[in-house]
Design a protein around this motif. Structure first.
Motif, PDB file in Angstrom:
ATOM      1  N   VAL A 164       0.649  -1.509   0.206  1.00 26.30           N
ATOM      2  CA  VAL A 164       0.197   0.024  -0.126  1.00 26.30           C
ATOM      3  C   VAL A 164       0.942   1.238   0.009  1.00 26.30           C
ATOM      4  CG1 VAL A 164      -1.636   1.223   1.301  1.00 26.30           C
ATOM      5  CG2 VAL A 164      -1.874  -1.135   1.213  1.00 26.30           C
ATOM      6  N   SER A 165       0.465   2.096  -0.786  1.00 23.64           N
ATOM      7  CA  SER A 165       1.654   3.388  -0.921  1.00 23.64           C
ATOM      8  C   SER A 165       0.750   4.306   0.042  1.00 23.64           C
ATOM      9  CB  SER A 165       1.418   4.028  -2.457  1.00 23.64           C
ATOM     10  OG  SER A 165       2.459   5.043  -2.562  1.00 23.64           O
ATOM     11  N   THR A 166       1.812   5.135   0.556  1.00 23.55           N
ATOM     12  CA  THR A 166       1.441   6.305   1.557  1.00 23.55           C
ATOM     13  C   THR A 166       2.128   7.493   1.278  1.00 23.55           C
ATOM     14  OG1 THR A 166       2.749   5.795   3.367  1.00 23.55           O
ATOM     15  CG2 THR A 166       0.538   4.667   3.187  1.00 23.55           C
ATOM     16  N   ASP A 167       1.680   8.535   1.707  1.00 18.53           N
ATOM     17  CA  ASP A 167       2.686   9.812   1.629  1.00 18.53           C
ATOM     18  C   ASP A 167       3.917   9.527   2.272  1.00 18.53           C
ATOM     19  OD1 ASP A 167       0.854  11.105   0.159  1.00 18.53           O
ATOM     20  OD2 ASP A 167      -0.227  12.067   1.995  1.00 18.53           O
ATOM     21  N   ARG A 168       3.908   8.773   3.497  1.00 20.06           N
ATOM     22  CA  ARG A 168       5.135   8.384   4.178  1.00 20.06           C
ATOM     23  C   ARG A 168       6.213   7.380   3.321  1.00 20.06           C
ATOM     24  NH1 ARG A 168       3.779   5.813   8.485  1.00 20.06           N
ATOM     25  NH2 ARG A 168       5.812   6.078   9.363  1.00 20.06           N
ATOM     26  N   GLY A 169       5.373   6.549   2.785  1.00 22.21           N
ATOM     27  CA  GLY A 169       6.285   5.379   2.262  1.00 22.21           C
ATOM     28  C   GLY A 169       5.626   4.361   1.763  1.00 22.21           C
ATOM     29  N   LEU A 170       6.078   3.264   1.357  1.00 20.90           N
ATOM     30  CA  LEU A 170       5.304   1.929   0.991  1.00 20.90           C
ATOM     31  C   LEU A 170       5.000   1.126   2.310  1.00 20.90           C
ATOM     32  CD1 LEU A 170       4.258   0.681  -1.485  1.00 20.90           C
ATOM     33  CD2 LEU A 170       6.169  -0.796  -1.168  1.00 20.90           C
ATOM     34  N   VAL A 171       3.993   0.611   2.761  1.00 16.05           N
ATOM     35  CA  VAL A 171       3.837  -0.454   3.913  1.00 16.05           C
ATOM     36  C   VAL A 171       3.212  -1.620   3.145  1.00 16.05           C
ATOM     37  CG1 VAL A 171       3.505   1.491   5.586  1.00 16.05           C
ATOM     38  CG2 VAL A 171       1.759   0.950   4.487  1.00 16.05           C
ATOM     39  N   VAL A 172       3.175  -2.723   3.848  1.00 16.00           N
ATOM     40  CA  VAL A 172       2.869  -3.847   3.373  1.00 16.00           C
ATOM     41  C   VAL A 172       1.851  -4.628   4.503  1.00 16.00           C
ATOM     42  CG1 VAL A 172       3.367  -6.250   2.431  1.00 16.00           C
ATOM     43  CG2 VAL A 172       4.932  -4.150   1.883  1.00 16.00           C
ATOM     44  N   PRO A 173       0.738  -4.194   4.519  1.00 18.29           N
ATOM     45  CA  PRO A 173      -0.129  -4.965   5.677  1.00 18.29           C
ATOM     46  C   PRO A 173      -0.293  -6.375   5.152  1.00 18.29           C
ATOM     47  CG  PRO A 173      -1.320  -3.348   4.403  1.00 18.29           C
ATOM     48  CD  PRO A 173      -0.021  -3.146   4.068  1.00 18.29           C
TER      49      PRO A 173
END
Length: 525
Positions: A393-402
């Motif tokens: 998942v792309s966010t303003d803070r960076g890529l995270v992977v739930p």
């Protein structure tokens, strides 16, 4: 009336925990939300706080005991002041009154609670999980002297995985900020001091005109007849939105951060022409850009971005990474989606996307090729008898992977709902650490940004990752004829130490076949 003190609800990946430390003993009086006991799991240390004020009357789980999710740990008796505690009430009240300033003592609103007015607290950073060493103070939402309500957000602490909120312990105000924005802090470090009762009703009344005039000040803001939460106010100012066009879902119509994001994404709150909130910052930033000059801006890399960079480099340095490609005709999935999308949305209250099909196809393929679902731990190979698929998942803070847990047993509707929820909470920084750990396989979709083909990088300790791309009409040979078909390139990056090329290719072909004939998913063939 007695109140049961229960262990927290453990995440699915945590089976049990142990009682690490009792901070209160039977007979001790406790305040509401005061820390009573800590539960240690194999991933994090969880705090159990008092559900209400009272006296700890019984401990049912001793230190070192193993406990299950929501198990009863102790009993809290009603009434914080009993017998001996009642005799101490008077000296305590006298001590508190000595600490009160004259302004606080003379304030009419303070007359209702003379025993607690003026009480001071140390505002501490949250207890970080074992996997997190330190964090960074990202934002102070309140400044010294500003009136705040109990549980209102004071500051955000950014770690390399999640953003943690620090909330007010009571109604009052900050008296001192000890750690400025951008500073690094450790678990339970003292961030500020807080005075209960400070910045009360009188201060709030005096501050009201200023709050309406200044968008940069903290606390709930009232614009006209609309009330905005601090985070919502910040987003409204950044995007220059019309608050009158935003529907508030909070208590009493209060506009929350989520309401602003929803309105901005849908375009229902157009930018106001007469309130250019973001213009001053833009003007300041643009001022040095004189013709002939080459301006630069240097900002510190966020902790999340540092962690992403470290893990990506580590993956390339430690794994024998190889990528195989294929292409899939998305026509069958698109036809099924077009046929049932309205019925699907009515039945499940969620839109039918493409990711649900890919998750289900990957789950089936992982069962057939256990090497792709395995991980390397030192000199050992760990074969996972379940499918936990991470979705980037792309966010303003960076890529995270739930991580979606047990995807083999999930329905497509459950997958779609979970992904929408992950995306929303990821953008808000509300994902828990346990939700981003323990995946056995990852899917990343660069197609939503227009990528036609890319090489995804492994997410250690996983041994494979699937890359989706944009769907593009291309001429294809179908039964001896040239037809225009909606095609998507698929990329599977894998660790060649664990997975042979034959298995990687067959795994990707299996996904292709399942997507080109979705009935296979139902028939398990």
């Amino acid at each position: 009336m007695a109140t049961e003190i229960k262990a927290p609800t453990f995440p699915e990946s945590v089976a049990e925990g142990s009682v690490a430390a009792w901070h209160k003993q039977p007979g001790d009086s406790v305040e509401r939300d005061e820390l009573i006991v800590e539960i240690e799991t194999d991933k994090v240390v969880l705090e159990v706080v008092a559900p209400e004020a009272g006296t700890l009357s019984e401990i049912k789980a001793q230190e070192g005991d193993t406990v299950q999710s929501e198990q009863i740990l102790g009993v809290l008796g009603a009434g914080a002041a009993k017998s001996g505690a009642a005799n101490k009430a008077k000296p305590k009240a006298e001590a508190v009154s000595e600490n009160k300033s004259e302004a606080t003592a003379n304030k009419p609103a303070a007359g209702n609670k003379p025993a607690v007015a003026g009480k001071t607290y140390e505002v501490k950073a949250p207890t970080f999980p074992e996997s997190i060493q330190e964090g960074t103070v990202a934002t102070w939402h309140k400044q010294v002297g500003e009136a705040v309500k109990r549980d209102e957000v004071l500051a955000d602490i950014e770690t390399d995985k999640v953003v943690l909120e620090v909330v007010a312990p009571a109604d009052g105000a900050l008296t001192e900020i000890k750690v400025e924005e951008g500073s690094q802090v450790e678990s339970e470090a003292i961030l500020a001091t807080f005075a209960e009762g400070a910045g009360g009703d009188a201060a709030a009344d005096e501050a009201q005109p200023a709050v309406e005039a200044k968008a940069e000040e903290g606390g709930d803001e009232k614009i006209g007849d609309r009330i905005l939460a601090p985070a919502a106010r910040k987003l409204v100012a950044e995007h220059n939105l019309d608050v009158n066009k935003i529907e508030g879902t909070g208590k009493g119509g209060r506009i929350l951060k989520e309401d602003v994001q929803r309105a901005f994404e849908s375009g229902s709150a157009k930018k106001s022409a007469n309130k250019p909130a973001a213009a001053p910052q833009a003007a300041v930033a643009a001022a040095p850009a004189i013709e002939g000059e080459r301006p630069e801006k240097r900002v510190p890399m966020s902790r999340l971005r540092q962690t992403i960079a470290k893990r990506l480099v580590q993956a390339q340095q430690t794994a024998a990474m190889l990528t195989t490609y294929n292409e899939v005709d998305m026509g069958a999935v698109m036809e099924m989606r077009a046929q049932y999308k309205e019925t699907f949305q009515k039945a499940h209250d969620i839109k039918l996307g493409f990711m649900g099909f890919f998750v289900k196809a990957a789950s089936e393929a992982l069962k057939r090729f256990p090497d792709v679902n395995a991980s390397i731990d030192g000199a050992d190979i760990v074969y996972h008898g379940y499918q936990d698929i991470g979705v980037a998942v792309s966010t303003d803070r960076g890529l995270v992977v739930p991580v979606l847990r047990d995807t083999d047993s999930m329905k497509i509707a459950d997958v779609e709902k979970s992904i929408v929820d992950f995306g929303k909470r990821a953008r808000d920084g509300k994902l828990g650490i346990d939700e981003m750990q323990g995946g056995t396989f990852t899917i990343t979709n660069g197609g939503i940004f227009g990528s036609l083909m890319s090489t995804p990088i492994l997410n250690p300790p996983q041994t494979a990752i699937l890359g989706m791309h944009k769907i593009q009409d291309r001429p294809m040979a179908v039964n001896g004829k040239v037809e225009i078909r909606p095609m998507m390139y698929l990329a599977l990056s894998y660790d060649h130490r664990m997975i042979d090329g034959k298995d990687a290719v067959q795994f990707l072909v299996t996904i292709k076949e399942l997507l080109e004939d979705p009935a296979r998913l139902l028939l398990d063939i």
